[in-house]
Design a protein around this motif. Sequence first.
Motif, PDB file in Angstrom:
ATOM      1  N   MET A   1       0.826  -1.184   0.000  1.00 47.04           N
ATOM      2  CA  MET A   1       0.000   0.000   0.000  1.00 47.04           C
ATOM      3  C   MET A   1       0.874   1.252   0.000  1.00 47.04           C
ATOM      4  N   GLU A   2       0.424   2.245  -0.723  1.00 48.26           N
ATOM      5  CA  GLU A   2       1.061   3.560  -0.718  1.00 48.26           C
ATOM      6  C   GLU A   2       0.014   4.599  -0.358  1.00 48.26           C
ATOM      7  N   LYS A   3       0.507   5.809  -0.073  1.00 44.12           N
ATOM      8  CA  LYS A   3      -0.384   6.921   0.234  1.00 44.12           C
ATOM      9  C   LYS A   3      -0.164   8.027  -0.775  1.00 44.12           C
ATOM     10  N   ALA A   4      -1.255   8.714  -1.091  1.00 42.25           N
ATOM     11  CA  ALA A   4      -1.212   9.935  -1.892  1.00 42.25           C
ATOM     12  C   ALA A   4      -2.046  10.959  -1.134  1.00 42.25           C
ATOM     13  N   THR A   5      -1.587  12.205  -1.110  1.00 45.62           N
ATOM     14  CA  THR A   5      -2.325  13.247  -0.395  1.00 45.62           C
ATOM     15  C   THR A   5      -2.486  14.459  -1.296  1.00 45.62           C
ATOM     16  N   PHE A   6      -3.746  14.858  -1.458  1.00 47.83           N
ATOM     17  CA  PHE A   6      -4.086  15.965  -2.350  1.00 47.83           C
ATOM     18  C   PHE A   6      -4.973  16.982  -1.652  1.00 47.83           C
ATOM     19  N   ALA A   7      -4.667  18.249  -1.854  1.00 47.20           N
ATOM     20  CA  ALA A   7      -5.534  19.345  -1.426  1.00 47.20           C
ATOM     21  C   ALA A   7      -6.206  19.885  -2.678  1.00 47.20           C
ATOM     22  N   GLY A   8      -7.525  19.926  -2.640  1.00 52.70           N
ATOM     23  CA  GLY A   8      -8.272  20.375  -3.814  1.00 52.70           C
ATOM     24  C   GLY A   8      -9.485  21.198  -3.447  1.00 52.70           C
ATOM     25  N   GLY A   9      -9.347  22.028  -2.425  1.00 57.17           N
ATOM     26  CA  GLY A   9     -10.498  22.780  -1.935  1.00 57.17           C
ATOM     27  C   GLY A   9     -11.226  21.942  -0.906  1.00 57.17           C
ATOM     28  N   CYS A  10     -12.520  22.084  -0.862  1.00 60.64           N
ATOM     29  CA  CYS A  10     -13.335  21.367   0.115  1.00 60.64           C
ATOM     30  C   CYS A  10     -13.121  19.861  -0.006  1.00 60.64           C
ATOM     31  N   PHE A  11     -12.755  19.221   1.101  1.00 64.29           N
ATOM     32  CA  PHE A  11     -12.471  17.785   1.014  1.00 64.29           C
ATOM     33  C   PHE A  11     -13.719  16.957   0.752  1.00 64.29           C
ATOM     34  N   TRP A  12     -14.890  17.486   1.023  1.00 65.46           N
ATOM     35  CA  TRP A  12     -16.126  16.747   0.717  1.00 65.46           C
ATOM     36  C   TRP A  12     -16.186  16.393  -0.769  1.00 65.46           C
ATOM     37  N   CYS A  13     -15.757  17.334  -1.605  1.00 65.86           N
ATOM     38  CA  CYS A  13     -15.832  17.129  -3.060  1.00 65.86           C
ATOM     39  C   CYS A  13     -14.657  16.326  -3.608  1.00 65.86           C
ATOM     40  N   MET A  14     -13.667  16.067  -2.785  1.00 64.42           N
ATOM     41  CA  MET A  14     -12.477  15.373  -3.267  1.00 64.42           C
ATOM     42  C   MET A  14     -12.469  13.880  -2.941  1.00 64.42           C
ATOM     43  N   VAL A  15     -13.414  13.399  -2.169  1.00 65.49           N
ATOM     44  CA  VAL A  15     -13.436  11.982  -1.801  1.00 65.49           C
ATOM     45  C   VAL A  15     -14.018  11.132  -2.915  1.00 65.49           C
ATOM     46  N   LYS A  16     -15.209  11.474  -3.352  1.00 68.83           N
ATOM     47  CA  LYS A  16     -15.940  10.637  -4.309  1.00 68.83           C
ATOM     48  C   LYS A  16     -15.155  10.324  -5.592  1.00 68.83           C
ATOM     49  N   PRO A  17     -14.464  11.286  -6.202  1.00 65.55           N
ATOM     50  CA  PRO A  17     -13.748  10.973  -7.449  1.00 65.55           C
ATOM     51  C   PRO A  17     -12.700   9.866  -7.313  1.00 65.55           C
ATOM     52  N   PHE A  18     -12.173   9.659  -6.112  1.00 64.45           N
ATOM     53  CA  PHE A  18     -11.141   8.653  -5.896  1.00 64.45           C
ATOM     54  C   PHE A  18     -11.677   7.370  -5.268  1.00 64.45           C
ATOM     55  N   ASP A  19     -12.849   7.435  -4.686  1.00 63.04           N
ATOM     56  CA  ASP A  19     -13.364   6.403  -3.793  1.00 63.04           C
ATOM     57  C   ASP A  19     -13.823   5.115  -4.475  1.00 63.04           C
ATOM     58  N   THR A  20     -14.072   5.148  -5.742  1.00 64.64           N
ATOM     59  CA  THR A  20     -14.746   4.010  -6.393  1.00 64.64           C
ATOM     60  C   THR A  20     -13.847   3.156  -7.284  1.00 64.64           C
ATOM     61  N   TRP A  21     -12.564   3.410  -7.294  1.00 68.85           N
ATOM     62  CA  TRP A  21     -11.671   2.688  -8.195  1.00 68.85           C
ATOM     63  C   TRP A  21     -11.108   1.429  -7.539  1.00 68.85           C
ATOM     64  N   ASP A  22     -10.987   0.351  -8.317  1.00 67.24           N
ATOM     65  CA  ASP A  22     -10.285  -0.838  -7.842  1.00 67.24           C
ATOM     66  C   ASP A  22      -8.841  -0.440  -7.548  1.00 67.24           C
ATOM     67  N   GLY A  23      -8.344  -0.887  -6.425  1.00 66.94           N
ATOM     68  CA  GLY A  23      -6.985  -0.560  -6.025  1.00 66.94           C
ATOM     69  C   GLY A  23      -6.910   0.591  -5.047  1.00 66.94           C
ATOM     70  N   VAL A  24      -7.981   1.383  -4.952  1.00 69.99           N
ATOM     71  CA  VAL A  24      -8.049   2.440  -3.942  1.00 69.99           C
ATOM     72  C   VAL A  24      -8.769   1.841  -2.744  1.00 69.99           C
ATOM     73  N   HIS A  25      -8.054   1.726  -1.644  1.00 72.97           N
ATOM     74  CA  HIS A  25      -8.606   1.047  -0.471  1.00 72.97           C
ATOM     75  C   HIS A  25      -9.295   1.980   0.510  1.00 72.97           C
ATOM     76  N   LYS A  26      -8.832   3.230   0.577  1.00 68.77           N
ATOM     77  CA  LYS A  26      -9.416   4.135   1.550  1.00 68.77           C
ATOM     78  C   LYS A  26      -9.125   5.576   1.145  1.00 68.77           C
ATOM     79  N   VAL A  27     -10.119   6.445   1.335  1.00 66.97           N
ATOM     80  CA  VAL A  27      -9.939   7.877   1.122  1.00 66.97           C
ATOM     81  C   VAL A  27     -10.392   8.568   2.408  1.00 66.97           C
ATOM     82  N   THR A  28      -9.484   9.272   3.045  1.00 63.84           N
ATOM     83  CA  THR A  28      -9.755   9.889   4.342  1.00 63.84           C
ATOM     84  C   THR A  28      -9.614  11.401   4.235  1.00 63.84           C
TER      85      THR A  28
END
Length: 174
Positions: free
Chosen positions: A1-28
């Motif tokens: 597992m690796e981590k990636a951290t992104f700031a893109g404004g409101c974090f509410w809007c930044m979870v969903k785009p990453f949350d549904t892909w195979d290989g992405v285990h968690k978005v916090t």
Amino acid sequence: MEKATFAGGCFWCMVKPFDTWDGVHKVTSGYMGGHVINPTYEQVKKGDTGHLEVVQIEFDPNIFSYEQLLEIYWMQIDPTDDGGQFHDRGESYKTAIFYHSKMQKELAESAKQQLAESGRFKKPIVTKILPAETFYIAEDYHQDYYKKESEHYKEDRAISGRDEFIQQHWENNK
């Protein structure tokens, strides 16, 4: 597992785009980049802690690559706005890529350069590329907000201008 951290404004809007892909285990949702230990949402929102709202993504690079995450990231933000993102204004809503390794730094810098040279945006790319610092998890009610508070999430996103920007700069310019 690796981590990636992104700031893109409101974090509410930044979870969903990453949350549904195979290989992405968690978005916090959380905070990074500031000088206050264990900041609260209210402290960060005031803009004087130095923190940005971020999403930290745990992913399996053998299934979903960091380059793919970067591609998704750029398509969620206005990388030319140095005052926040869409209707969310202020320091805590600025954009940044926080790298966790030398390879992530190089890939992020390369992707930023390619985007700048693409001509997609008329203004300069201002998104910063910074070393990852201590990640502070946001309060529980912010986690998976788009699922827990779906109606409020949809309303907030609808008035933000984010989707119109994405459509104008990405979907209409493929």
